[in-house]
Design an enzyme around this catalytic site. Structure first.
Site, PDB file in Angstrom:
ATOM      1  CG  HIS A  45      -1.864  -1.108   1.318  1.00 47.68           C
ATOM      2  ND1 HIS A  45      -1.714  -2.148   2.195  1.00 47.68           N
ATOM      3  CD2 HIS A  45      -3.000  -1.369   0.621  1.00 47.68           C
ATOM      4  CE1 HIS A  45      -2.710  -3.012   2.044  1.00 47.68           C
ATOM      5  NE2 HIS A  45      -3.508  -2.566   1.095  1.00 47.68           N
ATOM      6  CD  GLN A  70     -13.843  -5.753  -2.214  1.00 51.36           C
ATOM      7  OE1 GLN A  70     -14.100  -4.557  -2.288  1.00 51.36           O
ATOM      8  NE2 GLN A  70     -12.639  -6.224  -2.516  1.00 51.36           N
TER       9      GLN A  70
END
Ligand code: PAF
Length: 292
Positions: A45, A70
């Site tokens: 990230h 999701q």
């Protein structure tokens, strides 16, 4: 809530304050870069944050939201690692300007469309979509919501989720969303395993086996480049090898790198193809890919 930690703004529910801040940045010609995440931040990230700055972002917003839509039934939504305090400290250290950590009611208020209205590509149900039905519908929905709330100039996604990147690019094109979608390279552990929050689910035995997915991608690429035998038998050999080690292979496939179309016949040309793989190690699902 809107709080400030040193110079970093943190928003959770006050969307209009967030909009005002972004508007004021744009008025000053800042380039607003957005990095959507599900938190539990790692070096992968942080590399997205560095990369989006290289691409020209002068202001950065990171979202942290574990998107229930999701995850399929029986998947890891409940146990997905949530480490908000640590994530915020990390983001402060790398000089992110704003963190957006909404709750479900900001992202999915009642009476709001629960589907993105686009012409769906077959790709939604292929590769990972075949093994995680509905997963990409959930991803597109949340990314669409986040882009509408934040309205960034650019947004960045990791190459590890190549299929996600291609589908998001397609959605943004179809809906004429004025955000440029960028991709950043995969960040790997020292032994080559692609970084992922899900790696933390692996016990030490599984961790030592996990690296074989990347090894297979590298080995297949070498043989494909040497053009010694046909691709199908190269992939078949790697699938058998992985299954023998105990990685249950969902798929190992060559696709075109621009839109992930199926490839009937591989013709050697740099960067035009990507080799993608997904395996299960116990209950943990790992994905990876390399450009051929
Ligand atoms: O790649 C992820 O972490 C997620 O799929 C995303 C893009 C943040 C949407 O929830």
């Amino acid at each position: 809530m809107n709080t400030r930690s040193n110079r970093m703004q943190i928003f959770s529910d006050n969307l209009s304050d967030l909009n005002i801040m972004v508007l004021s940045w744009k008025e000053k010609n800042e380039v607003v870069g957005f990095i959507p995440t599900m938190g539990n931040l790692h070096e992968g990230h942080l590399s997205l944050i560095r990369k989006i700055k290289e691409f020209g972002a002068t202001k950065t917003i990171v979202s942290i939201y574990v998107n229930p839509k999701q995850f399929g039934p029986g998947e890891d939504y409940a146990k997905y690692p949530r480490t908000l305090d640590g994530d915020i400290k990390l983001l402060e250290k790398v000089n992110v300007d704003c963190v957006f950590c909404p709750s479900d009611k900001e992202i999915y208020p009642p009476n709001v469309e629960s589907q993105v209205m686009i012409n769906k590509l077959d790709l939604m149900d292929e590769l990972c979509g075949k093994y995680r039905p509905g997963h990409f519908d959930g991803v597109l929905l949340v990314v669409n919501r986040l882009l509408s709330i934040i309205q960034p100039n650019i947004a960045i996604f990791g190459q590890k989720d190549y299929q996600q990147y291609v589908l998001i690019k397609n959605m943004v094109r179809q809906l004429i969303i004025p955000t440029e979608i960028l991709m950043a390279p995969i960040i790997r552990e020292n032994d080559g395993l692609a970084m992922s929050s899900r790696n933390s689910y692996l016990n030490s035995n599984q961790r030592s086996k996990a690296i074989h997915l990347y090894k297979s991608l590298i080995s297949a690429r070498k043989k494909i480049r040497e053009n010694k035998i046909d691709c199908k038998s190269i992939l078949r050999t790697e699938i058998e090898r992985l299954n023998k080690i105990g990685l249950s292979v969902d798929y190992l496939e060559i696709r075109t790198s621009d839109d992930l179309s199926s490839v009937k016949e591989y013709k050697k040309k740099n960067d035009e193809y990507v080799l993608l793989g997904a395996v299960k190690l116990g209950k943990t699902r790992l994905i990876d890919n390399i450009i051929l």
